[in-house]
Design a protein around this motif. Structure first.
Motif, short mmCIF file in Angstrom:
data_model
loop_
_atom_site.label_atom_id
_atom_site.label_comp_id
_atom_site.label_asym_id
_atom_site.label_seq_id
_atom_site.Cartn_x
_atom_site.Cartn_y
_atom_site.Cartn_z
N ASP A 105 4.28 13.61 -10.17
CA ASP A 105 5.38 14.66 -10.28
C ASP A 105 5.79 14.90 -11.77
O ASP A 105 6.43 15.62 -12.21
N ARG A 106 5.61 13.67 -12.49
CA ARG A 106 6.32 13.78 -13.91
C ARG A 106 5.03 13.64 -15.07
O ARG A 106 4.93 13.35 -16.22
N GLY A 107 3.80 14.32 -14.46
CA GLY A 107 2.83 14.57 -15.23
C GLY A 107 2.19 13.27 -15.65
O GLY A 107 0.98 12.82 -16.68
N SER A 108 2.06 11.80 -15.01
CA SER A 108 1.35 10.70 -15.02
C SER A 108 0.69 10.44 -13.66
O SER A 108 0.36 11.01 -12.88
N HIS A 113 1.00 -1.21 0.18
CA HIS A 113 0.07 -0.15 -0.08
C HIS A 113 1.02 1.04 -0.02
O HIS A 113 0.53 2.05 -0.73
N GLN A 114 1.95 1.34 0.78
CA GLN A 114 2.84 2.41 0.96
C GLN A 114 3.73 2.61 -0.20
O GLN A 114 3.86 3.85 -0.48
N SER A 115 4.06 1.46 -0.83
CA SER A 115 4.70 1.60 -2.07
C SER A 115 4.02 2.14 -3.14
O SER A 115 4.59 3.03 -4.11
N LEU A 116 2.77 1.85 -3.27
CA LEU A 116 2.06 2.08 -4.55
C LEU A 116 1.74 3.61 -4.39
O LEU A 116 1.71 4.43 -5.29
N LYS A 117 1.41 4.00 -3.14
CA LYS A 117 1.02 5.31 -2.89
C LYS A 117 2.42 6.21 -3.29
O LYS A 117 2.38 7.33 -3.76
N SER A 173 5.31 9.71 -7.32
CA SER A 173 6.31 9.89 -8.24
C SER A 173 6.07 10.12 -9.81
O SER A 173 6.46 10.84 -10.38
N LEU A 174 4.88 9.28 -10.11
CA LEU A 174 4.41 9.49 -11.31
C LEU A 174 3.70 10.80 -11.58
O LEU A 174 3.93 11.54 -12.55
#
Length: 320
Positions: free
Chosen positions: A80-83, A68-72, A77-78
């Motif tokens: 932050d890159r427009g995704s 859960h924490q890793s997916l969050k 991060s995605l």
């Protein structure tokens, strides 16, 4: 409550690529993501929660909490890159088909897994999607040397660690880790997605204070842990790893399991610091740690070639 998945058909050209994240929850040195970027066009990052497809080994409560924490962290991060990360619970093949239909994607990329149940599932998914006209490719993100790329002089799988690892070191390639993208092209319209909470990965009664006190799941946490280990503990790893009164281990195991960092990145960090030489090593603690990465490689080698070792000994004589 789960959202209802839209079943509309996108109208764009089929140059959108779906990147199916699994145990590779990072952006740096991610071959599937890198290949999608090189292909060009919009990218749809996807994670599918399908524990029933893990056979007899579905993730336990601590693994689900970490996930859960890793997916969050990955979604942040995605973004932050427009995704963003598209999340769904359900059968992998059916879910991918739905997302292909929504996005009119022409390709699906993922990084390989090596557990027998995952191999069977991935082989079926790849065959089905290719038969439906999609470009489907898989990549190595989690191993230094894949099981099919190394064999004894007789062409058979290794069953003893020392000759296995010696051969691996002789073939080891250490390219620069693939960079994390600064921007990821988004589709004109995003497909439907479930909220992360709907996957119910976190415990209903919060018992995870101990994990939170020690760990930071996610790619940033993996790199912070690696830096701590290299700064504070690796030189004394041979002895320190056996001392429970010290923080003498790397604490990278869960980060490696979820692919928040890969072994190539770890070795490259050692080489960058001048802490390890691929031919001989520079310190006993470093050598011992690198050999432990070798044992991880060897375990996957055995699991791939001898799938019965999931629950039985390699040598059947030891069953009794």
């Amino acid at each position: 409550m789960e959202m209802t998945k839209p079943r509309g058909v996108a109208s764009g050209a089929p140059y959108t690529t779906i990147v199916w994240f699994r145990n590779d929850l990072r952006l740096e040195d991610n071959p599937a993501l890198h290949a999608a970027l090189e292909r060009g066009g919009p990218i749809v990052p996807v994670f599918i929660w399908a524990p029933e497809e893990e056979g007899a080994w579905p993730p336990g409560a601590a693994s689900r909490y970490w996930l859960h924490q890793s997916l969050k962290a990955l979604d942040a991060s995605l973004r932050d890159r427009g995704s963003r990360l598209i999340l769904w619970q359900g059968p992998s093949l059916g879910t991918l088909r739905d997302i292909v239909r929504e996005t009119n994607a022409g390709a699906v990329y993922w990084n390989r897994r090596y557990e027998p149940t995952a191999i069977a599932r991935d082989t079926s998914v790849k065959s089905a999607l290719r038969n439906e006209g999609l470009t489907v490719e898989s990549f190595n993100a989690s191993l230094l040397v894949e099981p099919l790329d190394i064999a004894t002089k007789q062409g058979k799988p290794y069953q003893v660690f020392t000759p296995f690892w010696k051969t691996c070191l002789g073939r080891l390639e250490m390219p620069q880790p693939l960079p994390s993208p600064t921007r990821i092209a988004a589709p004109g319209t995003w497909p439907g997605s479930q909220p992360l909470k709907s996957l119910r990965l976190e415990p209903s009664i919060d018992w995870a204070n101990g994990i939170r006190a020690v760990w930071q799941p996610g790619e940033a946490g993996a790199h912070a842990q690696l830096t701590r280990f290299l700064d504070e503990a690796i030189a004394d790893y041979s002895e320190g790893r056996d001392r429970p009164d010290r923080t003498g281990t790397s604490r990278l195991s869960p980060h490696l399991h979820f692919g928040e960092i890969g072994p190539r990145q770890i070795l490259h960090a050692l080489l960058t610091r001048g802490a390890w030489d691929t031919r001989s090593g520079a310190a006993s603690g470093v050598d011992k740690f690198v050999s432990e990465l070798g044992w991880r490689e060897f375990s996957y080698h055995l699991l791939y070639h001898f799938p019965h070792t999931m629950d039985r000994p390699l040598n059947e004589a030891f069953e009794r």
